[in-house]
Design an enzyme around this catalytic site. Structure first.
Site, PDB file in Angstrom:
ATOM      1  N   LEU A 138       0.820  -1.202   0.000  1.00  0.00           N
ATOM      2  CA  LEU A 138       0.000   0.000   0.000  1.00  0.00           C
ATOM      3  C   LEU A 138       0.857   1.257   0.000  1.00  0.00           C
ATOM      4  CD1 LEU A 138      -3.198   0.772   1.633  1.00  0.00           C
ATOM      5  CD2 LEU A 138      -1.291   2.008   2.620  1.00  0.00           C
ATOM      6  N   HIS A 139       0.445   2.244  -0.757  1.00  0.00           N
ATOM      7  CA  HIS A 139       1.099   3.552  -0.754  1.00  0.00           C
ATOM      8  C   HIS A 139       0.084   4.589  -1.220  1.00  0.00           C
ATOM      9  CE1 HIS A 139       1.805   1.595  -4.621  1.00  0.00           C
ATOM     10  NE2 HIS A 139       1.846   2.804  -5.175  1.00  0.00           N
ATOM     11  N   GLN A 140       0.107   5.727  -0.557  1.00  0.00           N
ATOM     12  CA  GLN A 140      -0.816   6.807  -0.893  1.00  0.00           C
ATOM     13  C   GLN A 140      -0.062   7.907  -1.619  1.00  0.00           C
ATOM     14  OE1 GLN A 140      -4.305   8.354   1.448  1.00  0.00           O
ATOM     15  NE2 GLN A 140      -2.716   9.764   2.111  1.00  0.00           N
TER      16      GLN A 140
END
Length: 181
Positions: A138-140
């Site tokens: 996950l990465h924003q």
């Protein structure tokens, strides 16, 4: 060109430029040892092991870190990433969720103070089908926006203009990070 070449599509000109990356074929065909779905091959798991300047890391928290995107849409395009190798937003712990949100707020403040961004695109692509390049971790994304930043260059010239080298952007944002409130 001869008529048969034009009919079967060989040599037919179009408006697109080509960037040839034959070294990527091994990755596309799954022939490399770098498997993003395993922590040992995941770039987001490996980045924190490097020096901050080398890895383009802006700031480190307890459970997340902020890093510049290696292929930015705009100057200052960064990502907030949990240290833990987790794929889905629903798998974050409460502490990870809070620090991810706090780092996103801090990143907005820092980018505004350094570059005067007029707005931001903030989001996550959850899963390959949703466009995640590295779906297993996950990465924003936080993409700064300015009035007129989507001008004729990418549309007509098929070229993205980035006025600053990543290392310079990283140094400015990292220096402003502690001062942001």
């Amino acid at each position: 060109m001869t008529e048969p070449e034009l009919q079967d599509g060989v040599g037919v000109p179009d408006a697109l430029q080509r960037l040839w990356t034959p070294h990527r074929l091994a990755y596309v065909q799954g022939e490399t040892d770098d498997k993003n779905d395993e922590p040992k091959g995941c770039p987001f798991c490996r980045l924190p092991e490097k020096d901050d300047a080398e890895a383009l890391i802006l700031a480190r928290g307890r459970v997340v870190y902020a890093v510049l995107n290696l292929y930015p849409y705009n100057p200052g395009h960064l990502m907030v990433v949990p240290y833990r190798h987790v794929a889905d937003y629903t798998e974050l712990t409460a502490g990870e969720t809070v620090e991810l949100a706090e780092f996103t707020q801090r990143a907005m403040t820092v980018v505004r103070s350094v570059s005067g961004a007029h707005g931001f695109n903030i989001g996550m692509n959850q899963g390959v089908i949703a466009g995640a390049g590295i779906a297993a971790h996950l990465h924003q994304h936080l993409v700064p926006r300015w009035g007129g930043d989507a001008n004729f260059m990418p549309v007509i010239g098929h070229t993205k203009v980035l006025p600053q080298l990543l290392g310079q952007t990283r140094d400015l944002l990292a220096a402003a990070w502690p001062a942001a409130t």
